[in-house]
Write an enzyme that holds these catalytic residues in place. Sequence first.
Site, PDB file in Angstrom:
ATOM      1  N   ILE A 109       0.845  -1.191   0.000  1.00  0.00           N
ATOM      2  CA  ILE A 109       0.000   0.000   0.000  1.00  0.00           C
ATOM      3  C   ILE A 109       0.884   1.246   0.000  1.00  0.00           C
ATOM      4  O   ILE A 109       1.808   1.364   0.799  1.00  0.00           O
ATOM      5  CB  ILE A 109      -0.931   0.023   1.233  1.00  0.00           C
ATOM      6  CG1 ILE A 109      -1.859  -1.199   1.195  1.00  0.00           C
ATOM      7  CG2 ILE A 109      -1.743   1.314   1.287  1.00  0.00           C
ATOM      8  CD1 ILE A 109      -2.738  -1.319   2.415  1.00  0.00           C
ATOM      9  N   PHE A 110       0.607   2.146  -0.928  1.00  0.00           N
ATOM     10  CA  PHE A 110       1.384   3.376  -1.042  1.00  0.00           C
ATOM     11  C   PHE A 110       0.553   4.566  -0.558  1.00  0.00           C
ATOM     12  O   PHE A 110      -0.650   4.636  -0.793  1.00  0.00           O
ATOM     13  CB  PHE A 110       1.774   3.621  -2.504  1.00  0.00           C
ATOM     14  CG  PHE A 110       2.692   2.582  -3.074  1.00  0.00           C
ATOM     15  CD1 PHE A 110       4.069   2.700  -2.922  1.00  0.00           C
ATOM     16  CD2 PHE A 110       2.188   1.491  -3.759  1.00  0.00           C
ATOM     17  CE1 PHE A 110       4.920   1.743  -3.453  1.00  0.00           C
ATOM     18  CE2 PHE A 110       3.036   0.528  -4.294  1.00  0.00           C
ATOM     19  CZ  PHE A 110       4.406   0.657  -4.137  1.00  0.00           C
ATOM     20  N   ASN A 111       1.207   5.493   0.098  1.00  0.00           N
ATOM     21  CA  ASN A 111       0.570   6.756   0.448  1.00  0.00           C
ATOM     22  C   ASN A 111       0.899   7.764  -0.645  1.00  0.00           C
ATOM     23  O   ASN A 111       2.069   8.048  -0.901  1.00  0.00           O
ATOM     24  CB  ASN A 111       1.084   7.273   1.798  1.00  0.00           C
ATOM     25  CG  ASN A 111       0.548   6.458   2.960  1.00  0.00           C
ATOM     26  OD1 ASN A 111      -0.610   6.064   2.940  1.00  0.00           O
ATOM     27  ND2 ASN A 111       1.382   6.198   3.946  1.00  0.00           N
ATOM     28  N   LEU A 112      -0.117   8.283  -1.311  1.00  0.00           N
ATOM     29  CA  LEU A 112       0.083   9.251  -2.383  1.00  0.00           C
ATOM     30  C   LEU A 112      -0.019  10.665  -1.819  1.00  0.00           C
ATOM     31  O   LEU A 112      -1.070  11.055  -1.315  1.00  0.00           O
ATOM     32  CB  LEU A 112      -0.964   9.046  -3.487  1.00  0.00           C
ATOM     33  CG  LEU A 112      -0.967   7.683  -4.165  1.00  0.00           C
ATOM     34  CD1 LEU A 112      -2.113   7.606  -5.169  1.00  0.00           C
ATOM     35  CD2 LEU A 112       0.358   7.423  -4.857  1.00  0.00           C
TER      36      LEU A 112
ATOM     37  N   ASP B  99     -15.890  -5.166  -7.368  1.00  0.00           N
ATOM     38  CA  ASP B  99     -16.468  -4.065  -6.588  1.00  0.00           C
ATOM     39  C   ASP B  99     -15.738  -2.742  -6.837  1.00  0.00           C
ATOM     40  O   ASP B  99     -15.345  -2.037  -5.913  1.00  0.00           O
ATOM     41  CB  ASP B  99     -16.487  -4.392  -5.089  1.00  0.00           C
ATOM     42  CG  ASP B  99     -15.084  -4.522  -4.506  1.00  0.00           C
ATOM     43  OD1 ASP B  99     -14.138  -4.727  -5.287  1.00  0.00           O
ATOM     44  OD2 ASP B  99     -14.946  -4.399  -3.275  1.00  0.00           O
TER      45      ASP B  99
ATOM     46  N   GLU C 293     -10.903   6.944  -9.179  1.00  0.00           N
ATOM     47  CA  GLU C 293     -10.173   8.132  -8.769  1.00  0.00           C
ATOM     48  C   GLU C 293      -9.506   8.798  -9.970  1.00  0.00           C
ATOM     49  O   GLU C 293      -9.029   8.118 -10.876  1.00  0.00           O
ATOM     50  CB  GLU C 293      -9.100   7.771  -7.732  1.00  0.00           C
ATOM     51  CG  GLU C 293      -9.644   7.296  -6.392  1.00  0.00           C
ATOM     52  CD  GLU C 293     -10.148   5.856  -6.402  1.00  0.00           C
ATOM     53  OE1 GLU C 293     -10.955   5.511  -5.531  1.00  0.00           O
ATOM     54  OE2 GLU C 293      -9.741   5.088  -7.307  1.00  0.00           O
TER      55      GLU C 293
ATOM     56  N   ASP D 234      -7.384   0.417  -5.133  1.00  0.00           N
ATOM     57  CA  ASP D 234      -8.302  -0.486  -4.430  1.00  0.00           C
ATOM     58  C   ASP D 234      -8.813  -1.570  -5.364  1.00  0.00           C
ATOM     59  O   ASP D 234     -10.009  -1.705  -5.602  1.00  0.00           O
ATOM     60  CB  ASP D 234      -9.475   0.298  -3.835  1.00  0.00           C
ATOM     61  CG  ASP D 234     -10.347  -0.573  -2.934  1.00  0.00           C
ATOM     62  OD1 ASP D 234      -9.848  -1.619  -2.473  1.00  0.00           O
ATOM     63  OD2 ASP D 234     -11.507  -0.231  -2.709  1.00  0.00           O
TER      64      ASP D 234
END
Length: 215
Positions: free
Chosen positions: A52-55, A114, A119, A129
């Site tokens: 998981i990356f934080n943008l 799903d 984005e 996601d």
Amino acid sequence: MNKEIVPVASKRLMDTALTINNRTCIYGRCYYCSKRDPLCADQNDNLIGAVIFNLRSSFKILRSPWMRTYKKDKKAQWEQDNSYCRTVRGSISKKRLVEMIDIAIFDFFIQNGDRHHYEIMGDKLLLLDNGKGLGNPHKHHVDILAPLYQCCMLRKKTWKKLLTLSGQKLSSYLKQMPDINNFLAKDHLEAIDNRLSLIYAAVEYCKTENKMIFI
């Protein structure tokens, strides 16, 4: 699991932990998360997960036109109306629509059903996601391809690329990845080739109906 994850995990996450057959399991907190379907470490206490990356940037979040209702007794409009794409075309640009069809094809390969939101960063549509990691290799949820077979539109370059992957070339390319056998089963490799055939079938359906448009 017990050396790298559990010591730094939050109380909120650890409240969803349990032990099954002497293995540490976690089911987490999300819409689908359930104690009946936990994620467990293997016999070596290892756990395969996602990065998981934080943008550090802002992006716009929009509802997907093909969002599911997530209610057993209620279907979304797109699940009941095969001409639903007419409604979508009136609300988003052709460029955005073919981008969403590309994403639907990607989601079909990995069986991510799903994609309730999408984005946008600048003018680019992002794939975040993604959920499922190839899903059940013996089951293919064809309705994930609804944007393709309802709109019958596809980028020419996307179609050309898909054609180059026929004859089990897609799985052959994946087999060349380092340590592929550590995280991808033979059944999943076969499923990917089968799903490519179903994408071809969706395009042929559109051609048969004289609706296929390549952009």
